[in-house]
Design a protein around this motif. Structure first.
Motif, short mmCIF file in Angstrom:
data_model
loop_
_atom_site.label_atom_id
_atom_site.label_comp_id
_atom_site.label_asym_id
_atom_site.label_seq_id
_atom_site.Cartn_x
_atom_site.Cartn_y
_atom_site.Cartn_z
N LYS A 12 -29.09 24.10 111.18
CA LYS A 12 -29.25 23.62 109.80
C LYS A 12 -28.10 22.69 109.45
CE LYS A 12 -31.46 27.87 108.41
NZ LYS A 12 -31.26 29.11 107.66
N ARG A 13 -28.39 21.73 108.59
CA ARG A 13 -27.39 20.69 108.34
C ARG A 13 -26.29 21.17 107.40
NH1 ARG A 13 -29.30 14.88 107.08
NH2 ARG A 13 -29.10 15.80 105.02
N ARG A 14 -25.05 21.00 107.84
CA ARG A 14 -23.91 21.41 107.03
C ARG A 14 -23.73 20.49 105.82
NH1 ARG A 14 -19.05 20.59 111.25
NH2 ARG A 14 -20.50 21.66 112.61
N ASP A 16 -25.89 19.38 103.95
CA ASP A 16 -26.85 19.70 102.88
C ASP A 16 -26.19 20.43 101.72
OD1 ASP A 16 -28.71 18.60 104.51
OD2 ASP A 16 -29.84 20.44 104.89
N ILE A 17 -25.19 21.23 102.01
CA ILE A 17 -24.60 22.06 100.94
C ILE A 17 -24.07 21.16 99.83
CG2 ILE A 17 -22.88 23.82 100.38
CD1 ILE A 17 -25.18 24.73 102.28
N PHE A 19 -24.88 18.06 99.19
CA PHE A 19 -25.95 17.29 98.55
C PHE A 19 -26.82 18.16 97.63
CE2 PHE A 19 -25.71 14.55 102.59
CZ PHE A 19 -24.76 13.73 102.03
N LEU A 20 -26.98 19.42 98.01
CA LEU A 20 -27.83 20.32 97.22
C LEU A 20 -27.14 20.84 95.98
CD1 LEU A 20 -29.51 22.25 100.15
CD2 LEU A 20 -30.75 21.11 98.28
N GLY A 507 -27.92 9.96 106.14
CA GLY A 507 -29.16 10.72 106.13
C GLY A 507 -29.54 11.26 107.49
N GLN B 88 -32.72 25.74 96.50
CA GLN B 88 -31.71 25.01 97.28
C GLN B 88 -31.69 25.49 98.72
OE1 GLN B 88 -28.55 26.07 94.52
NE2 GLN B 88 -28.05 23.90 94.20
N GLN B 92 -32.48 23.50 102.41
CA GLN B 92 -31.67 23.44 103.64
C GLN B 92 -32.44 24.01 104.82
OE1 GLN B 92 -28.25 25.98 104.33
NE2 GLN B 92 -27.21 24.38 105.48
N LEU B 97 -34.10 17.44 102.96
CA LEU B 97 -33.29 16.32 102.47
C LEU B 97 -32.64 15.62 103.64
CD1 LEU B 97 -29.82 17.55 101.25
CD2 LEU B 97 -31.58 19.16 101.98
N GLN B 98 -32.41 14.33 103.48
CA GLN B 98 -31.68 13.58 104.50
C GLN B 98 -30.45 12.93 103.88
OE1 GLN B 98 -34.30 11.29 107.12
NE2 GLN B 98 -35.78 12.96 107.16
N CYS B 99 -30.63 11.81 103.16
CA CYS B 99 -29.44 11.16 102.59
C CYS B 99 -28.92 11.91 101.37
CB CYS B 99 -29.71 9.70 102.25
SG CYS B 99 -30.54 9.42 100.67
N GLY B 100 -29.75 12.72 100.75
CA GLY B 100 -29.30 13.56 99.65
C GLY B 100 -29.36 12.93 98.28
N THR B 103 -32.17 14.25 96.13
CA THR B 103 -32.24 15.71 96.23
C THR B 103 -32.00 16.44 94.91
OG1 THR B 103 -31.54 15.46 98.52
CG2 THR B 103 -31.38 17.67 97.55
#
Lengths: 814, 160
Positions: A12-14, A16-17, A19-20, A507, B88, B92, B97-100, B103
């Motif tokens: 899982k992408r680190r 992301d945290i 960005f989320l 991305g 959220q 993940q 999501l990619q570029c965020g 998001t």
């Protein structure tokens, strides 16, 4: 069983945290003490003589610090072009000057003409409205064929005309290709448009210029895919700032898709003005500005012909393309219709003779440059449409016709100067037939027809070229840059690792995927490895991210640097273990002596490197940090097969994508989850091009699709779930990871299958429609269907079509 | 013009021009930069927030119109200890999501959808996302993530 870490794991992408949780740091999130704001006054006419710019009133407005015009940049260099094409006569392309702010002439709607810097964004915007432009409008040069006709108005007075170059490839093949057409049993001819698109990353461009008088240091924060390239282009060619006095930072970047590769005037302006005013200067593009200032994509008008023998073997292919350059040459614009397009015209097929002619033309439009795929989608679309059309004309199965002509032996040298190292096109087609359930199509079509709908199935193959290289070759082809990449692996004393990479992630998930590689090599957890990118002051060098090159090129540099680190660490381990270096093995984060139970942990070796008390100081230096530059030996060649299944409402012409399947060969894969995500996004952009998106100008050069109200971006309810597979893997033979690149495949591979599917549906309804130009909007499809029924032979022009964009493809005789 | 409102449960005040948009107030005055601006025609949804529980594109509302309101942004979506919300976490887990950049708006929209319709169909999810544009994901994994957050695991996609 799927792995849970390292190469092949869907970690899982680190990133992301952040960005989320809203804690990403994009360029517009950067605010610097004392910051000012610039607003650009942009041309609202396409072509005019600019007699004067009256800034008196604007300069006196509240909060205004200074109003800049083209005259302020006379001593500054031209925005450079990074690729010079040599035409079919051996002459260099025509290369006009590209000013930071328009000076003496306006050449496209949206060109920056003046710039107001003020204390607030609102003050700058208000003052820009008080600037008075004195100009005399000229006829707009819009249509490419008219643009290069005798007596056409010139976009650039200093050039001989509007033809940038006339390129023939391979010129030596031309006569033989023409002869093969004379001898052909069947020739299929197709004229088509590859519609102009706008990349539209969701984050508009932003630039913040900063200047520190204390040490004469410039800093530019910018939304870039390649900060080192911007530093080189802007520093060396535009502003004359040496690299050691210029730092370029590209922090979190909200998508790029090519359009954030290029060096833009706004970046040079903010850097220049920050010094001139001794204040930070910030520019944030609006979406409306983005439509008229981000480099556009595609915009080719092509004629393609395929020659076949009596056994349906492809014997020759020839194309003639008009490629729109826009008003100026953007950074890599000349390479897109040539080396990124002509070299791919053989596709997946063993056609022995190929000749490609490309005429690049200046027009009064926004510059056109690379957009996801860049040249390769244009090549694939022509080829896969003409092959499909040939199958229809000959009454043969389009899959069988493709299979019959597939290249099956590798390496394969094409007639267009490239050598495919590996591939297995039958394997991806076999996989596609399975995942697309092509066997079940007839039943699904019958169901659609019962409901009063038409159903079509379109398939295509594709090949692309990623990781463009090697540098000495691309230099011969006109590139004014090397196309290697670089990485530094810095092992810290306690064993964690920072990797400084020249690739830029906006991305693609490099912060997650790159550590998987290092983790696999050393055997330490992925979370012990941190990726640093996007800042010229922190990373050694790098050419950035585009052309699906990051892993194949920069990832290879990272592997080479890590190998150097491991070799040195083995020497240290050998010393600590009192063993011969040749007997040291590294596995699971531990060095051991082969055949014994003696071992030393990774962290103890790294600590020894930085606390070298017990250390072979006479033989090796302390510390554990290595840099590698990697220049690939060849391109990589991802390939695959795509299928689109659509349902068409004959009452309205509306096309609904029912199923979309993609079988790709990307070679080895580091993170399958990320790879699937890249393919999904590419497919959506390809479907967008095929059905929805169109960047349209009117005859006066007004951009009439300059907002999301007018430019149809694909939305969630336009698209289905996709079925994607990348289990067919023929690893690349010339990079250490065996990887090929996956970022652009979806956008390259998907448009032809969509159009092939719509044509299949229409013809299944008994209508003789051979081709419809993208985007296949309901009105175009409906018109084509009705043209064929009621008006056979009389072509109906596309809405807003120009002569070059022809009056032929909708409806008309098939 | 002065305004006071609650943002993510905190009382805040501000002094803005009448023309200041809510998104600019959030980003520039409150430094809540998680809410993004992706267009200027209220189309893209990158600036989506909740105002008094309603889904709002904060580029389409003046800051002063939020006087006295309760505003929720992406910065308030996770638990105070940093634990991601169910939505959220699903983004993940499913690579939604990619570029965020889109998001935060996607997450806020998804939260609104699931509050109104706890078990949406795939079609309903896609319809509800009509006002949020993503350029990276092709929506595949966003839709999957929202379905998963609603407790409905998607059937495995063929060969994915």
């Amino acid at each position: 069983m799927p792995k849970d870490s390292g190469i092949g794991a869907s970690t899982k992408r680190r990133e992301d945290i952040r960005f989320l949780t809203g804690t990403g740091k994009y360029t517009d999130d950067i605010n610097i003490f004392g910051q000012t704001y610039v607003h650009f006054l942009r041309a609202d006419v396409a072509h005019a003589v600019l007699n004067g710019v009256d800034t008196t009133q604007a300069a006196a407005m509240p909060g205004v610090l200074r109003v800049f015009t083209g005259a302020d940049f006379e001593a500054v260099g031209s925005i450079p072009c990074g690729w010079q094409i040599t035409d079919k006569h051996g002459q260099p392309m025509q290369e006009p000057r590209h000013p930071v702010l328009a000076h003496g002439k306006i050449r496209h709607v949206g060109e920056p003409v003046a710039a107001v810097v003020a204390e607030t964004r609102e003050q700058a915007r208000d003052a820009a409205e008080a600037i008075v432009l004195d100009y005399d409008e000229l006829p707009a040069v819009m249509d490419m064929k008219k643009a290069i006709a005798e007596g056409a108005p010139k976009v650039h007075e200093e050039l001989t005309g509007n033809l940038c170059y006339d390129w023939g490839f391979v010129e030596e093949n031309k006569a033989a290709t023409d002869a093969a057409f004379e001898a052909a049993a069947h020739v299929t001819t197709l004229e088509l448009v590859n519609n102009r698109l706008v990349a539209n990353p969701m984050e508009p461009r932003v630039a913040v210029g900063e200047y520190d008088r204390a040490d004469d240091m410039h800093t530019l924060h910018t939304t870039s895919q390649n900060p080192h390239v911007i530093r080189l282009l802007m520093g060396a060619f535009v502003l004359g700032i040496p690299e050691h006095k210029l730092r370029v930072v590209a922090p979190d970047v909200g998508g790029g898709f090519g359009t954030k590769i290029f060096h833009y005037q706004e970046e040079a302006f903010c850097t220049f003005a920050a010094k001139a005013l001794n204040r930070p200067v910030k520019w944030t593009s609006t979406r409306s500005e983005a439509f008229m200032s981000d480099a556009h994509g595609r915009d080719h008008v092509s004629k393609i012909q395929l020659a076949l023998d009596a056994d349906n073997n492809f014997t020759a292919l020839r194309t003639e393309t008009y490629a729109n350059m826009g008003a100026y040459l953007s950074t890599f614009a000349p390479s897109v219709p040539t080396w990124l397009h002509g070299t791919l015209m053989a596709g997946n097929y063993k056609t022995p003779l190929v000749y490609v002619n490309v005429k690049a033309v200046f027009t009064n439009t926004v510059p056109v440059d690379a957009y996801r795929g860049a040249g390769r989608p244009e090549a694939t679309y022509q080829l896969e449409r003409v092959v499909d059309m040939a199958a229809r004309e000959l009454g043969v199965d389009p899959i069988a016709l493709r299979r019959q002509n597939y290249i099956t032996e590798f390496p394969y040298a094409t007639p267009v100067a490239v050598e495919y190292d590996t591939g297995d096109y039958h394997a991806t087609m076999d996989k596609l037939i399975e995942i697309a359930d092509i066997a079940g199509f007839a039943a699904r079509r019958a169901d659609s027809e019962k409901a009063g709908k038409l159903r079509g199935l379109g398939i295509n193959s594709y090949i692309e070229a990623c990781g463009i290289a090697p540098s000495n070759l691309v230099g011969q082809l006109g590139a004014r840059a090397g196309l290697y990449d670089a990485a530094t692996v810095r092992v810290n004393a306690t064993g964690s690792i920072s990797v400084m990479v020249g690739a830029h992630s906006h991305g693609q998930g490099h912060e997650t995927a790159f550590p998987q590689v290092i983790s696999e090599m050393i055997g330490i957890p992925e979370d012990q490895i941190h990726i640093v990118h996007g800042d010229t002051s922190k990373i050694p060098f790098g050419m950035g991210t585009y052309g699906s090159r990051s892993l194949a090129v920069c990832g290879s540099a990272m592997v080479r640097a890590a190998e150097k680190v491991i070799n040195k660490a083995k020497k240290i381990a050998a010393h600590l273990l009192e063993a011969s270096e040749g007997d040291i093995e590294l596995k699971d984060g531990s060095f051991s002596v082969a055949g014994t139970d003696k071992s030393v942990a990774w962290g103890d070796v790294t600590l020894a490197a930085y606390v070298p008390h017990n250390y072979p100081l006479t033989d090796i230096e302390p510390g554990l940090e290595e840099t590698a530059f990697y220049d690939p030996a060849n391109f990589t060649y991802p390939a695959g097969a795509y299928a689109c299944e659509i349902e068409l409402d004959p009452e309205t012409g509306h096309v609904k994508i029912e199923r979309f399947s993609a079988a790709d060969d990307f070679g080895n894969i580091i993170n399958p989850m990320i790879v699937s995500g890249q393919v999904h996004g590419g497919i959506a952009q390809g479907i967008g091009q095929a059905l929805l998106e169109n960047c349209a100008y009117d005859a006066d050069g007004q951009l009439i699709s300059a907002s999301y109200m007018d430019y149809a971006m694909p939305r969630a309810d336009d698209l289905p779930f996709y079925s994607v597979d990348h289990s067919c893997q023929t690893p690349c033979t010339h990079n250490p990871l065996g990887v090929k690149g996956c970022g652009e495949a979806g956008a390259i591979g998907s448009p032809p299958s969509v159009v092939n599917a719509v044509i299949d549906a229409i013809q299944s309804g008994g209508m003789n429609v051979a081709h419809i130009d993208m985007p296949l909007t309901p009105s175009r499809v409906w018109a084509a269907m009705h043209g064929a029924r009621t008006n056979a032979g009389a072509a109906q022009p596309a809405a807003g079509s120009s002569d070059t964009a022809h009056a032929r493809s909708i409806g008309g005789a098939a | 013009m002065k305004l006071s409102l609650r943002v993510n449960g905190r009382d805040v005040t501000g002094d803005v021009e009448g023309r200041t948009l809510l998104v600019d107030f959030l980003r520039n005055d409150l430094r809540l930069t998680g809410t993004h601006v992706g267009c200027d025609t209220s189309q893209c949804g990158a600036c989506t927030v909740h105002v008094d529980g309603k889904l709002v594109k904060s580029c389409t509302m003046f800051a002063v119109e939020a006087d006295g309101a309760e505003v929720a942004t992406i910065e308030g979506a996770a638990a105070p200890d940093g634990t991601l919300s169910v939505i959220q976490q699903a983004f993940q887990d499913h690579h939604g999501l990619q570029c965020g950049y889109c998001t935060p708006g996607m997450v806020m929209t998804a939260a609104s959808l699931l509050r109104e319709n706890p078990k949406p169909t795939e079609h309903e999810v896609r319809q509800y996302l009509e006002g949020n544009i993503c350029r990276c994901t092709g929506y595949h994994n966003i839709v999957k993530a929202i379905m998963a957050a609603s407790g409905q695991e998607m059937p495995a996609m063929a060969a994915e």
